[in-house]
Structures are given as C-alpha cells and as structure tokens.
Design an enzyme around this catalytic site. Structure first.
Site, PDB file in Angstrom:
ATOM      1  CG  ASP A   1      32.104  40.859   1.335  1.00 53.56           C
ATOM      2  OD1 ASP A   1      31.532  41.725   2.333  1.00 53.56           O
ATOM      3  OD2 ASP A   1      31.343  39.791   0.926  1.00 53.56           O
TER       4      ASP A   1
ATOM      5  CG  ASP B   1      29.171  36.159  10.638  1.00 56.19           C
ATOM      6  OD1 ASP B   1      28.601  37.132  10.367  1.00 56.19           O
ATOM      7  OD2 ASP B   1      30.336  36.015  10.326  1.00 56.19           O
TER       8      ASP B   1
END
Lengths: 256, 208
Positions: free
Chosen positions: A11, A130
C-alpha cells in the site's frame, strides 16, 4: 505446469509503503523500491502497488515510484488506486506498470473496463472488488468503493462475472470483513467468484498464517494469493511460504 | 546496438531496462531511418491487440525495415504479441494479416477452458519445454519457469519452427518459434526475473 502465484501487496501513500487495518490506522512501513527488491530476492511472483490516497495531487509521486521500481526488479507489476481514465492507464503503463487495477471507475462506468480491455488488452486490466458479507442465507456479498467506505448495492459475484465478461483478465478480490483480521481469506467469497468467471482471481484480505495462503488455493480456488503484513513485517519470507505450499502439493515456482 | 521497436503500445520501459541489465545498448525506434547500420539486432515487444500492432507498424513505415533487417540475416526477437505478428494471420478480433515470417496462424485458447477450470488469459509462471538440442537463445531456460500472459497462441505450420512448448489445460502450445535469424517467445523475458534476463543475455550474444 502453471504455478500458483504469491503476490506481496504494497500500500502506497505519498510515495511510501504504509499499512493499515481495515483500511484505517495507517502506519509508515518503508521505501517501496527497497521493499520491491527484497521481495524480488525472495522470489515473489508479482508485486501489487495500491495507492491508498489516490489523490490527484500525488499522481506524479506514484508514477515515479512505479518507474523506480520497474528499473530495479524484472517481474510483473500491478498498480491500482484512483484510476479514472484511459489516459491514467496509459501513463501508468508507460511508467512501468504491467497491469492496472480499477475499482471505483468501473462501478461508475462498467463500459470503462470494456474500453480499457479493448485498447490495452485483457491481460493488462484488473478489476479490484472490495466485498462485504450481507447478513442472511445463502451467503451474499456487496461491492464497496472509495477504499471500502461507500456501499453500492451491487452483488459482488454477479459484478465479478460482468467484469470478466467485459474483458478484465483478473479480479483482485478483497474481503473487507477479513481484511486486517489475520483470520484468513473469506474462502466462501473467493470460491464463489473463482468458480463462476473465466478471469483469474487473486484472493486478498485477512492472511495471518501460511495455512491461510494454502487455503486460498485449495478451498478458495484462487489463481493467486495476495498478502501484505505477514511478508512486510518479516514474519515469513516468500520463500518460506512457497516451501510450505510445495509440501502440501500446491504447484509453486521455486525461484532461481 | 539493439533497435527496440516502439509502436506506442505496451510497457517499453521495462523491456529497455531489462535489455540494458542484460548487457545490451538500446535505441528506441519509432521511425524507419532510426534502423541504420549500427542496429545489429531488433526486438519487437508487444502488448495489446494484433490488429493495432500491425496497423501501427504499417503507419510508422516500420514493417518494411523490419523485413529488410530480417532478410539481411540479422537477429530478431519478438516478445508475446511481437512473436504473434511473425505469423501469417491471427484470429484475434476478426482475421488479420501479420508479417508472415513464419507460416501458420494465431488462435485463441478453447472457449470451454474456463468451464474446465482453466482461466483465460493463461497468466503466470509456467515451463519452457525444450527439445534435447535446444535453440541457443533458449538454453538458459532449461528447467526454469517464465512469466506468460496471453489468450492467443501461435500455431506454426511446420513443427521444426516450434522451438519450445508450454503446457496449459492439457494443451501443448508453442512457447517459442523461429527459423534462421528470427526467434519469437510467447512469454515475457523482461518480466521473468533472473531466468528472463539470462535469456535476453543469450539473445544479445546470439550470432545466427
């Protein structure tokens, strides 16, 4: 024989590697190029970079990170976060990405994925989903956008099928319930998607042990497994993970 | 000097860097006059659609110089789509004509693959199955895996032009093809870590 892939995920925020739990509580975890080189040496099969801020002002920082990484490691790089236009994709590919991961923009305009696949090839286009479990039986999952903050009302399995049909070569499937828990992937979700589409499925969210990676393949039917923290903080190396999988009969590439 | 054909698609940056890491000097080529006597070998990379690649090569007047280079006996490497355009025709989005340097066609993986649990595209690390007397450029790949990502593959008319194979979903397809001074590989050496760099190094030293 085609090997099952292990993909460490980094990330990125403002050009640094960061790690959060359930998309919040972000901490700094280092330099992306150093991390990429470390994973390359350990025999990672690919790398995924997700720009979790994805703000427009920081776009150039992301391009620089991608270019820098692509000069140091020679393996497939997927980059995601904030991709809205075909030009965004083109710039990332020119910077050195091999695949781009699209989430919110696909939900806003499902045809965007078709256009992107036609222009850049299916093998370049990843759709990130997601998904969050919806209470009730049989199990169902709903797609979320904006880093997991906005519900969409869209069924995750149906959406994965549609995106695969629209030309996405891969689905990066993150369970938001599992993410950050270290209790393992949502295997029912992973399997429901993997068994119903022609695109590759990357399982993501929730890995805490090497057994969880194995489960992603054997129970979840994933083509690749993605994990961040178990590799990032040095609990396990990629090599250890592959040895563990190989012992259980899962085909992996032992690096050279 | 290696002439790296740039037709505006795909990840040129990685290929250029990988060739340099493997010891080559690279010139990006997007106009025919850039292929002069200093260009000893050509690399044609490829990401995207067959039709667009051939269109771009024609529009940039690169098709003729590539063919002249090959006819002059100089080494040529096509990667992924850059391998597929070596064939006569492709069935990707209609029927399209390629460079025709290798007889045969480009065909898709069978449509029923996904039902049988084999995803399309064929994506990931897989073998390079070499014959006993392997092509010199491919020799470093013996026993190693390389990175593939494709939905179509080459079917040369003559078996002798299949230099290596790969197996996916019970199907054996051409992992590398070629003849004389021409070689094409379906996988991405520039994305295949040390194995890929070793192959590029042997291409750079190849004198057919």
């Amino acid at each position: 024989m085609l090997s099952k892939r292990i993909i460490p995920c980094l990330d990125i925020a403002e050009g640094r590697v960061v790690k959060g739990v359930k998309f919040v509580d972000i901490i700094d975890a280092g330099d992306p190029v150093e991390a990429a080189i470390r994973y390359d040496e350990q025999g990672a099969d690919e790398l995924t970079f997700l720009d979790i801020r994805a703000s427009h002002e920081n776009r150039d920082t992301l391009y620089h990170v991608v270019t820098d990484v692509a000069e140091h490691v020679f393996m497939p790089l997927t980059v995601g976060g904030g991709i809205k236009t075909l030009e965004d994709i083109e710039r990332l590919l020119h910077a050195g990405a091999d695949k781009v991961s699209i989430n919110t923009a696909a939900i806003h305009n499902p045809d965007f994925v078709r256009q992107a696949a036609e222009r850049f090839g299916s093998s370049t286009i990843v759709v990130a989903i997601d998904a969050k479990r919806v209470a009730g039986h049989p199990p169902r999952w709903e797609c979320f956008t904006h880093g997991g903050r906005k519900p969409t009302g869209i069924d995750a399995v149906a959406w994965a099928r549609r995106m695969s049909d629209n030309g996405a070569g891969e689905i990066l499937l993150t369970s938001m319930d599992a993410d950050g828990t270290r209790n393992g992937y949502d295997l029912a979700l992973t399997r429901a998607v993997a068994d119903s589409i022609s695109a590759n499925v990357v399982a993501s969210g929730g890995v805490g042990t090497l057994q969880h990676l194995a489960d992603g393949f054997t129970e979840g039917h994933a083509d690749a497994v993605l994990a961040a923290s178990i590799f990032h903080f040095g609990e396990y190396t990629i090599r250890e993970a592959k040895a563990f999988l190989a012992e259980r009969g899962i085909p992996v590439r032992m690096s050279d | 000097m290696i002439g790296l054909i740039n037709y505006g698609m795909g990840n040129m940056h990685s290929i250029a860097k990988a060739l340099e890491r493997a010891g080559g000097r690279v010139r990006w080529v997007d106009r025919p006059e850039q292929i002069d006597a200093s260009i000893e070998r050509i690399v044609l990379p490829g990401v995207g659609a067959f039709r667009d690649c051939m269109k771009a090569l024609k529009r940039q007047h690169l098709q003729e110089v590539i063919l002249e280079h090959v006819q002059a006996g100089r080494p040529f490497l096509g990667i992924c789509l850059g391998m597929q355009v070596l064939m006569e025709t492709s069935h990707e989005f209609g029927l399209h004509e390629g460079l025709g340097l290798v007889e045969g066609e480009v065909v898709p993986f069978p449509a029923n693959f996904p039902e049988r649990g084999h995803k399309i595209p064929h994506m990931g690390w897989n073998d390079v199955l070499l014959p006993d007397s392997a092509h010199p450029v491919l020799r470093p790949l013996a026993g190693r895996q390389v990175y593939y990502v494709h939905s179509f593959f080459c079917q040369p008319r003559h078996d002798r032009e299949v230099l290596a194979e790969c197996e996916y979903g019970g199907l054996r397809f051409a992992s590398a093809i070629g003849r004389d001074n021409v070689i094409g590989v379906q996988f991405h050496p520039e994305k295949s870590q040390r194995a890929g760099l070793a192959m590029l190094e042997s291409f750079i030293g190849w004198c057919p």
